[in-house]
Motif scaffolding. Sequence first.
Motif, mmCIF file in Angstrom:
data_model
loop_
_atom_site.group_PDB
_atom_site.id
_atom_site.type_symbol
_atom_site.label_atom_id
_atom_site.label_comp_id
_atom_site.label_asym_id
_atom_site.label_seq_id
_atom_site.Cartn_x
_atom_site.Cartn_y
_atom_site.Cartn_z
ATOM 1 N N VAL A 141 -62.719 20.573 102.052
ATOM 2 C CA VAL A 141 -64.149 20.480 101.763
ATOM 3 C C VAL A 141 -64.894 20.534 103.086
ATOM 4 O O VAL A 141 -64.671 19.693 103.967
ATOM 5 N N ILE A 142 -65.773 21.519 103.245
ATOM 6 C CA ILE A 142 -66.537 21.655 104.476
ATOM 7 C C ILE A 142 -68.027 21.611 104.143
ATOM 8 O O ILE A 142 -68.429 21.759 102.987
ATOM 9 N N GLY A 143 -68.829 21.394 105.159
ATOM 10 C CA GLY A 143 -70.275 21.323 104.957
ATOM 11 C C GLY A 143 -70.965 20.967 106.249
ATOM 12 O O GLY A 143 -70.319 20.627 107.252
ATOM 13 N N SER A 144 -72.266 21.016 106.238
ATOM 14 C CA SER A 144 -73.058 20.681 107.416
ATOM 15 C C SER A 144 -73.099 19.165 107.599
ATOM 16 O O SER A 144 -72.726 18.409 106.690
ATOM 17 N N PRO A 171 -54.021 9.182 94.941
ATOM 18 C CA PRO A 171 -54.904 9.595 96.040
ATOM 19 C C PRO A 171 -55.281 8.399 96.910
ATOM 20 O O PRO A 171 -55.704 7.362 96.412
ATOM 21 N N VAL A 172 -55.123 8.551 98.212
ATOM 22 C CA VAL A 172 -55.454 7.497 99.167
ATOM 23 C C VAL A 172 -56.377 8.091 100.219
ATOM 24 O O VAL A 172 -55.996 9.032 100.926
ATOM 25 N N LEU A 173 -57.588 7.577 100.296
ATOM 26 C CA LEU A 173 -58.584 8.083 101.240
ATOM 27 C C LEU A 173 -58.386 7.425 102.598
ATOM 28 O O LEU A 173 -58.393 6.199 102.724
ATOM 29 N N LEU A 174 -58.227 8.257 103.629
ATOM 30 C CA LEU A 174 -57.960 7.774 104.973
ATOM 31 C C LEU A 174 -58.881 8.475 105.967
ATOM 32 O O LEU A 174 -59.210 9.655 105.803
ATOM 33 N N ASP A 175 -59.266 7.745 106.999
ATOM 34 C CA ASP A 175 -60.088 8.289 108.075
ATOM 35 C C ASP A 175 -59.163 8.941 109.088
ATOM 36 O O ASP A 175 -58.491 8.268 109.862
ATOM 37 N N ILE A 176 -59.121 10.278 109.095
ATOM 38 C CA ILE A 176 -58.167 10.989 109.943
ATOM 39 C C ILE A 176 -58.541 10.921 111.415
ATOM 40 O O ILE A 176 -57.726 11.259 112.284
ATOM 41 N N LEU A 218 -57.821 13.141 103.479
ATOM 42 C CA LEU A 218 -58.070 12.933 104.907
ATOM 43 C C LEU A 218 -59.512 13.298 105.227
ATOM 44 O O LEU A 218 -59.907 14.463 105.116
ATOM 45 N N ASP A 219 -60.276 12.317 105.640
ATOM 46 C CA ASP A 219 -61.712 12.489 105.835
ATOM 47 C C ASP A 219 -62.069 12.559 107.315
ATOM 48 O O ASP A 219 -61.666 11.693 108.091
ATOM 49 N N GLY A 220 -62.799 13.610 107.707
ATOM 50 C CA GLY A 220 -63.406 13.646 109.031
ATOM 51 C C GLY A 220 -62.576 14.260 110.131
ATOM 52 O O GLY A 220 -62.458 13.672 111.204
ATOM 53 N N LEU A 248 -58.750 17.585 102.546
ATOM 54 C CA LEU A 248 -59.235 17.422 103.914
ATOM 55 C C LEU A 248 -60.731 17.710 103.942
ATOM 56 O O LEU A 248 -61.208 18.625 103.262
ATOM 57 N N THR A 249 -61.492 16.937 104.708
ATOM 58 C CA THR A 249 -62.916 17.212 104.890
ATOM 59 C C THR A 249 -63.198 17.484 106.365
ATOM 60 O O THR A 249 -62.549 16.921 107.259
ATOM 61 N N CYS A 250 -64.181 18.349 106.616
ATOM 62 C CA CYS A 250 -64.527 18.709 107.993
ATOM 63 C C CYS A 250 -65.888 19.387 107.988
ATOM 64 O O CYS A 250 -66.302 19.988 106.979
ATOM 65 N N ARG A 251 -66.597 19.310 109.091
ATOM 66 C CA ARG A 251 -67.832 20.070 109.228
ATOM 67 C C ARG A 251 -67.508 21.564 109.226
ATOM 68 O O ARG A 251 -66.468 21.992 109.738
ATOM 69 N N ALA A 252 -68.426 22.346 108.664
ATOM 70 C CA ALA A 252 -68.156 23.767 108.430
ATOM 71 C C ALA A 252 -67.931 24.535 109.730
ATOM 72 O O ALA A 252 -66.950 25.290 109.863
ATOM 73 N N GLN A 253 -68.816 24.379 110.700
ATOM 74 C CA GLN A 253 -68.694 25.146 111.936
ATOM 75 C C GLN A 253 -67.423 24.785 112.692
ATOM 76 O O GLN A 253 -66.728 25.669 113.213
#
Length: 642
Positions: A141-144, A171-176, A218-220, A248-253
């Motif tokens: 998942v990406i985004g601004s 599912p276990v949410l973790l700050d990567i 994995l967030d961030g 996984l989440t991350c900013r798009a750019q």
Amino acid sequence: MRAWGWVVSVGLGVLVLSFLVLNSDLLDIGDKLASVISGAVALATAAVALIARGRADPAGRLDQAAGELARRVRRQWTREAANRGLLHDDPLRVRWASSTRPVQSSAASIAGQGVTRLKLHGDVVGIASAFRQLPHRKLVVIGSPGAGKTSLAVLLVDGLLAEPLVGEPVPVLLDIAGWSPRDHLDTWLVRQLDELYPFLGKDLARDLVEDDRVLPVLDGLDEMPAASQTAAFAALRDAFGGRRPFVLTCRAQEYEALTTAAGVPLTRTAVVEIEPVGVEELVAYLPGRHINGENRWAGVAEELTVRPDGELARALDSPLMVFLARTAYDLPGSRPAELLGLVDRAAIERHLLAAYVPAAYGLRSPPAAGSQLCAYEQESAERWLRFLARDLRRRRSPGIAWWEIRQAATSWLQKVTLALVAVAAASAVPLVNGDSLDEGWVATAFVFAGGLALLRRGGREPIRLGFRPAVPFLVVAVLGIVGGLLVTVQAAPFGYLVFVLLFLPVSVIIAAIGLLRSPPANLDQATPRGSLRAERVAAAVVLSMIGIVPFVSFAYLDSLRSGLESGALWMLIAITAMIVTSAPGLAWAEFDITRLYLAFRGRLPLRLMAFADDAHRRGVLRQVGAVYQFRHARLQAYLAEE
């Protein structure tokens, strides 16, 4: 138990038995101890049998652990979702769709043969259902900035656990951001599970990870240090190259740059991008819960409708800014039309960031009777939050951990304060009952040595009790006591003194050291208050053994010589010396010293944990395990400005 522990234990046991057998004078003693040893062996055999029985059904054991983990994870993140306002009846419909950026492999490899183009789309409310439709359950998942990536991850976890499917991983949410690519991802996952959900223990956590019973969310990735992101992306590609699911989440750019630099995307992984909030969603959402909301927001709604590409619409195109705007103008007397007088997007965003903290502390201040919120002055709350934000920026730390607050003060403060008290207390011990009390110097040496050992440890992180790693130490301690008894019987009365003054205290101290564990302390799901409470409980147990037991021995001897009153005085000295001598090396002691010092200077409130908990309930902070974080990095950056 590790092999070296058994080697040490068996070796010492053989040494003691050999001493008994080879010394003819002690054969009678050995005969008397035979029944005791036989009983101990019987108990050990029974314990081993019970452990083996508990491990006889590993599949059932993992099923039970996974079920309990799912229950606790859901309870944790459902509460957090509610606290973040994600479960309202009128949620902001944030939409997402397959990314058009060159960041994913072919559609056929992701969705199956015959698929030539991915057309995934939906809103955050239905993300769990969409995830289950992916054949390989791999999603990025990406985004601004401020697009709502973390909120989407929270809703995904909550949605998957609301209606769990048989055989589906938990599912276990973790700050990567806390992961270093130098560690294997699975090693880090096991450590995180053990720290956040300590009921599992490392063995069960490892089994769950190795058996693919855990879905890592994995967030961030973008919040990792820039120098580590390339290595982390390569490690993720290796870890999830097979059939293993993940999110996984991350900013798009940043994600596009990582994928371009690597030249190879994550295998069979769908990439969706959160879309900007549209004008229709804004016009419907902003006045939704306000009294006379349509009239109050009429000017803003007209501006958004007439100029959908204008500065105001661009400023409010992220869920973060929409949330700030709705919160800032929640009170009936507020005027959303103020936004129309701001010249550009940057000015609007800064205005909303500046208005958020006063609004959060002005809505219910002072709170009504029975409210869970505390009454804090807006100016004081903002000053304390700014200090925390600047401290995080200075230390380049992602979160507010109570055991790291000590770094907000000068490094020598806690050590010098407690060490001076310790030296004064330890020096006073031999003076009790006169300098002729020789064992007083021995008692001082024991306790002061323990304090110096913990002082060297430096309170870097909390401790907690962990009995399994302590088995070798406990065996050594028991053998030490047995050896002391042998000396006592053989060389009484001198041996009796040696046992009371040496063997018993040393053995108990060895056992206490074995009870210490060093990962961040946690109870149930990790919480800041729970970890602090666990640290204090562990410290009380272990330091009581280290500090009190030697003094009990000396108190008993002195009571035989000088009476019960003198022995009772020794007990009081024991407790005092144990606390002041050992405190410098404990995280909670350094935390308390630091918060008192910073409260005296007006930097932080005296009841820091209560303030942080209140800020979490107000939505200013969010909770990730035992650590607090600011609701968003942009809010933290604004508050950290000088």
